[in-house]
Design a protein around this motif. Structure first.
Motif, mmCIF file in Angstrom:
data_model
loop_
_atom_site.group_PDB
_atom_site.id
_atom_site.type_symbol
_atom_site.label_atom_id
_atom_site.label_comp_id
_atom_site.label_asym_id
_atom_site.label_seq_id
_atom_site.Cartn_x
_atom_site.Cartn_y
_atom_site.Cartn_z
ATOM 1 N N LEU A 24 12.231 54.994 29.746
ATOM 2 C CA LEU A 24 13.120 55.692 28.823
ATOM 3 C C LEU A 24 14.587 55.420 29.149
ATOM 4 C CD1 LEU A 24 11.303 59.153 28.498
ATOM 5 C CD2 LEU A 24 11.051 57.095 27.104
ATOM 6 N N SER A 25 14.905 55.359 30.441
ATOM 7 C CA SER A 25 16.283 55.036 30.846
ATOM 8 C C SER A 25 16.615 53.588 30.513
ATOM 9 C CB SER A 25 16.454 55.279 32.347
ATOM 10 O OG SER A 25 16.222 56.626 32.673
ATOM 11 N N ALA A 26 15.633 52.707 30.616
ATOM 12 C CA ALA A 26 15.865 51.288 30.320
ATOM 13 C C ALA A 26 16.169 51.077 28.848
ATOM 14 C CB ALA A 26 14.641 50.469 30.733
ATOM 15 N N VAL A 30 19.412 48.919 25.590
ATOM 16 C CA VAL A 30 19.169 48.042 24.445
ATOM 17 C C VAL A 30 19.891 48.588 23.226
ATOM 18 C CG1 VAL A 30 17.428 47.004 22.950
ATOM 19 C CG2 VAL A 30 16.929 47.372 25.374
ATOM 20 N N ASP A 31 20.788 47.810 22.701
ATOM 21 C CA ASP A 31 21.595 48.220 21.558
ATOM 22 C C ASP A 31 20.974 47.651 20.278
ATOM 23 O OD1 ASP A 31 23.547 49.125 19.890
ATOM 24 O OD2 ASP A 31 25.014 47.591 20.415
ATOM 25 N N ALA A 237 10.838 41.085 27.531
ATOM 26 C CA ALA A 237 11.465 41.089 26.210
ATOM 27 C C ALA A 237 12.719 41.958 26.203
ATOM 28 C CB ALA A 237 10.470 41.570 25.157
ATOM 29 N N LEU A 238 12.677 43.097 26.888
ATOM 30 C CA LEU A 238 13.878 43.936 27.006
ATOM 31 C C LEU A 238 14.979 43.199 27.758
ATOM 32 C CD1 LEU A 238 12.392 47.440 27.982
ATOM 33 C CD2 LEU A 238 13.166 46.693 25.727
ATOM 34 N N ILE A 239 14.614 42.581 28.875
ATOM 35 C CA ILE A 239 15.585 41.860 29.707
ATOM 36 C C ILE A 239 16.276 40.761 28.905
ATOM 37 C CG2 ILE A 239 15.785 40.269 31.671
ATOM 38 C CD1 ILE A 239 13.549 41.922 33.025
ATOM 39 N N LEU A 240 15.487 40.001 28.138
ATOM 40 C CA LEU A 240 16.043 38.877 27.389
ATOM 41 C C LEU A 240 16.789 39.331 26.136
ATOM 42 C CD1 LEU A 240 13.185 36.257 27.808
ATOM 43 C CD2 LEU A 240 15.479 36.187 28.819
ATOM 44 N N THR A 241 16.514 40.528 25.654
ATOM 45 C CA THR A 241 17.326 41.091 24.568
ATOM 46 C C THR A 241 18.708 41.453 25.096
ATOM 47 O OG1 THR A 241 15.414 41.931 23.344
ATOM 48 C CG2 THR A 241 17.527 43.015 22.943
ATOM 49 N N ILE A 242 18.730 42.028 26.275
ATOM 50 C CA ILE A 242 20.000 42.401 26.912
ATOM 51 C C ILE A 242 20.806 41.177 27.306
ATOM 52 C CG2 ILE A 242 20.970 43.466 29.001
ATOM 53 C CD1 ILE A 242 18.597 45.448 28.862
ATOM 54 N N ASN A 243 20.122 40.182 27.834
ATOM 55 C CA ASN A 243 20.804 38.966 28.313
ATOM 56 C C ASN A 243 19.980 37.742 27.948
ATOM 57 O OD1 ASN A 243 22.171 36.964 29.678
ATOM 58 N ND2 ASN A 243 22.435 38.137 31.563
#
Length: 297
Positions: A24-26, A30-31, A237-243
């Motif tokens: 939830l914090s992660a 993600v914007d 997928a979250l990591i690569l969305t961020i960067n």
């Protein structure tokens, strides 16, 4: 495995899964929409499942022997990765991520040939531009063609996620044991190694896999014992969305340095469960730190 005795029609909550990996914090990092395509190389997804209605799922077939019927494991994997927030209480790790589901399973044997698997990897990389490839398949034999395609994917910026296997032993299996794969063992909600999960010094990380709910082919939900790859793929997928500028090596490094050691909870497997259980918050935080240090031009 899918536990059909625990089926339910309404959307359950995986709140303990989200809490376990600090998801939830992660999500706060993600914007907007998840901007990463995840390829799942296994079987057919139940595209009619209501929970997956808001997911952009593209299906391809790499075997002439498919019967077209949805596969339970594939549907569960896709659900755990990408079910959007619109589905009330049940949400995937990377809600709304784009999914490329490539069927490689023969309808008679329900196994994948190395040629079909190699073709699927090539398609995911060259034609479909996936950034993450999940290969939830296991073999005791090394195959040079599959190794070549995974090396090619790695060199072209694609992160490969594979399960350590479900034999409960420490013998390396393929393609997970190949050097360009991120190998995942499964743990339960208390961070204990899942009984069926393999282990060894060739494992990179662990992720929750046992006793969680996911989408079931034919509708509804079922409790699953999975290899942890869906949680790992969703996190990448979250990591690569961020960067999105991160290389597979950088992604692997983030997963390694951000994971929480669980050796003290699994003393008999100390040193054989990789860097520990994934921590989504710390992983996403590191992805942001790298973006600040090396901004995308």
């Amino acid at each position: 495995s899918i536990d059909s005795e625990d089926d339910q029609k309404t959307a359950p909550s995986n709140s303990y899964l989200y809490e376990n990996i600090h998801l939830l914090s992660a999500w706060n990092f993600v914007d907007g929409q998840i901007k990463c395509k995840v390829a799942v190389l296994l079987g057919k997804t139940d595209l009619s499942h209501p929970a997956l209605a808001g997911v952009n799922i593209q299906e391809l077939d790499c075997t002439a022997g498919s019967d077209g019927r949805p596969d339970n494991t594939t549907t569960a994997l896709v659900g755990l990765i990408a079910t959007p927030h619109t589905n009330t209480s049940f949400v995937g790790i990377a809600p709304g991520a784009e999914v490329l589901a490539i069927n490689v399973l023969d309808k008679e044997s329900h196994t994948a040939s190395n040629v079909d698997l190699a073709d699927a990897i090539q398609i995911a990389v060259d034609e479909e531009r996936a950034r993450v490839v999940c290969i939830p398949l296991m073999s005791e034999e090394f195959d040079p063609l599959v190794d070549d395609r995974i090396q090619y994917a790695f060199e072209n910026g694609v992160t490969i996620i594979c399960p350590a296997g479900d034999g409960g032993h420490n013998k390396p299996i393929f393609p997970a044991a190949l050097p360009n794969c991120i190998t995942v063992s499964a743990v339960d909600h208390e961070d204990h190694k899942a009984p069926q999960s393999n282990f060894g010094d060739w494992v990179a990380i662990t992720a929750p896999g046992n006793g969680f709910w996911s989408t079931k082919a034919g509708g509804g939900y079922a409790k699953v014992d999975m290899p942890g790859t869906s949680a790992a793929c969703g996190l990448v997928a979250l990591i690569l969305t961020i960067n999105p500028g991160l290389s597979p090596t950088q992604v692997a490094q983030i997963l390694h340095t951000s994971s929480d050691s669980i050796d003290h909870l699994n003393p008999e497997f100390a040193g054989q469960l990789g860097a520990g259980r994934v921590n989504a918050f710390k992983a996403c935080e590191q992805a942001i730190d790298l973006r600040k240090a090396y901004p995308i031009q």
